[in-house]
Scaffold this active site. Structure first.
Site, PDB file in Angstrom:
ATOM      1  N   TYR A  23       0.837  -1.205   0.000  1.00  0.00           N
ATOM      2  CA  TYR A  23       0.000   0.000   0.000  1.00  0.00           C
ATOM      3  C   TYR A  23       0.870   1.251   0.000  1.00  0.00           C
ATOM      4  O   TYR A  23       0.630   2.192  -0.774  1.00  0.00           O
ATOM      5  CB  TYR A  23      -0.910  -0.023   1.226  1.00  0.00           C
ATOM      6  CG  TYR A  23      -1.707   1.230   1.467  1.00  0.00           C
ATOM      7  CD1 TYR A  23      -2.895   1.458   0.781  1.00  0.00           C
ATOM      8  CD2 TYR A  23      -1.296   2.171   2.407  1.00  0.00           C
ATOM      9  CE1 TYR A  23      -3.647   2.604   1.024  1.00  0.00           C
ATOM     10  CE2 TYR A  23      -2.037   3.318   2.650  1.00  0.00           C
ATOM     11  CZ  TYR A  23      -3.206   3.531   1.959  1.00  0.00           C
ATOM     12  OH  TYR A  23      -3.939   4.677   2.196  1.00  0.00           O
TER      13      TYR A  23
ATOM     14  N   ALA B 257       3.967   1.550  -1.000  1.00  0.00           N
ATOM     15  CA  ALA B 257       4.676   1.655  -2.275  1.00  0.00           C
ATOM     16  C   ALA B 257       3.747   2.157  -3.375  1.00  0.00           C
ATOM     17  O   ALA B 257       4.137   2.989  -4.211  1.00  0.00           O
ATOM     18  CB  ALA B 257       5.264   0.297  -2.655  1.00  0.00           C
TER      19      ALA B 257
END
Length: 264
Positions: A156, A158
């Protein structure tokens, strides 16, 4: 005499889409834009059951390419255009345990929802915005794009970092052509889901909800303002960003985190 804005009707001629608009922050944003007079469309995989009668609901699974295509076609066919796109859909369903427990499916599903869905919708709606030289796109990211939590939300974080970068690049391309692109990166928001999580933590640790909330704030390194945001806090700012009052703003990421990120 200085002309005053009518905040209740400043979006009365606008058509807006809020993804993830059936609950949490997305719902608050949709209701805020509706109060400002906009025609507001919301979408999710399933009908919420009860919703504001002024909102228009379209069923779509935005984690899949065909869901995005369906939504774009239905909106342009039914409404003729889109003036405001709020990419508020997002979330993480990956397990805790760090990088070793995450498989390709975890990564792919998270990136589809948090990064590729906004990219696809932008691609679908931008041509008609550019043709009219008018439109606003808001990407709802997260402070995890800068302050990742590795235990359970690394994909999430990233994906949101990618969304922030993509949003800036897109703004450079389309702002000279009349379309404003902005990013809003909230910190911890006390949605109904977050409230339920605090209840579970409090029950499992035999503490109070207040103590559970403080433990999460401590895990974030503290929130100087002393509490999480409310969905309406984010919605109010988004309402400003899409309004004529913010007509000179584009290409910027706005962090709304109560001071959580400790660096400049």
């Amino acid at each position: 005499m200085t002309k005053l804005f009518d905040f209740n009707n400043e979006l009365s001629d606008k058509i807006a889409l809020v993804t993830g608009g059936t609950k949490g922050t997305g719902k608050a944003i949709a209701e805020r834009l509706s109060k400002a007079g906009a025609t507001v469309i919301i979408t999710a995989r399933h009908h919420p059951g009860s919703m504001d009668e002024k909102l228009h609901f379209i069923t779509a699974d935005l984690s899949r390419p065909e869901g995005n295509e369906k939504l774009v076609k239905e909106i342009l066919s039914s409404f003729g255009r889109l003036d405001i796109l709020i990419n508020a859909l997002g979330g993480s369903e990956t397990p805790g345990g760090g990088f070793a427990v995450l498989n390709d499916k975890d990564w792919e599903n998270t990136i589809q929802t948090n990064l590729l869905a906004p990219v696809r919708l932008d691609r679908g709606f931008l041509p008609q915005m550019l043709e009219r030289r008018d439109g606003v796109i808001i990407h709802i990211a997260s402070i995890q794009g800068r302050l990742p939590l590795f235990d359970s939300t690394l994909p999430y974080a990233a994906a949101k970092a990618g969304l922030i970068n993509y949003s800036k690049g897109l703004s450079k391309e389309v702002s000279p052509k009349g379309v404003r692109v902005l990013t809003v990166s909230p910190g911890w928001i006390m949605t109904s889901s977050a409230t339920k999580m605090m209840e579970r933590i409090a029950e499992s640790s035999e503490t109070t909800i207040e103590e559970a909330t403080q433990s999460v704030m401590d895990a974030l390194g503290g929130i100087p303002i002393g509490k999480p945001a409310q969905p309406e806090d984010i919605a109010e700012f988004v309402g400003f960003l899409v309004s004529p009052r913010a007509k000179y703003l584009t290409g910027t990421e706005y962090v709304i985190d109560g001071g959580t990120i400790p660096t400049i």
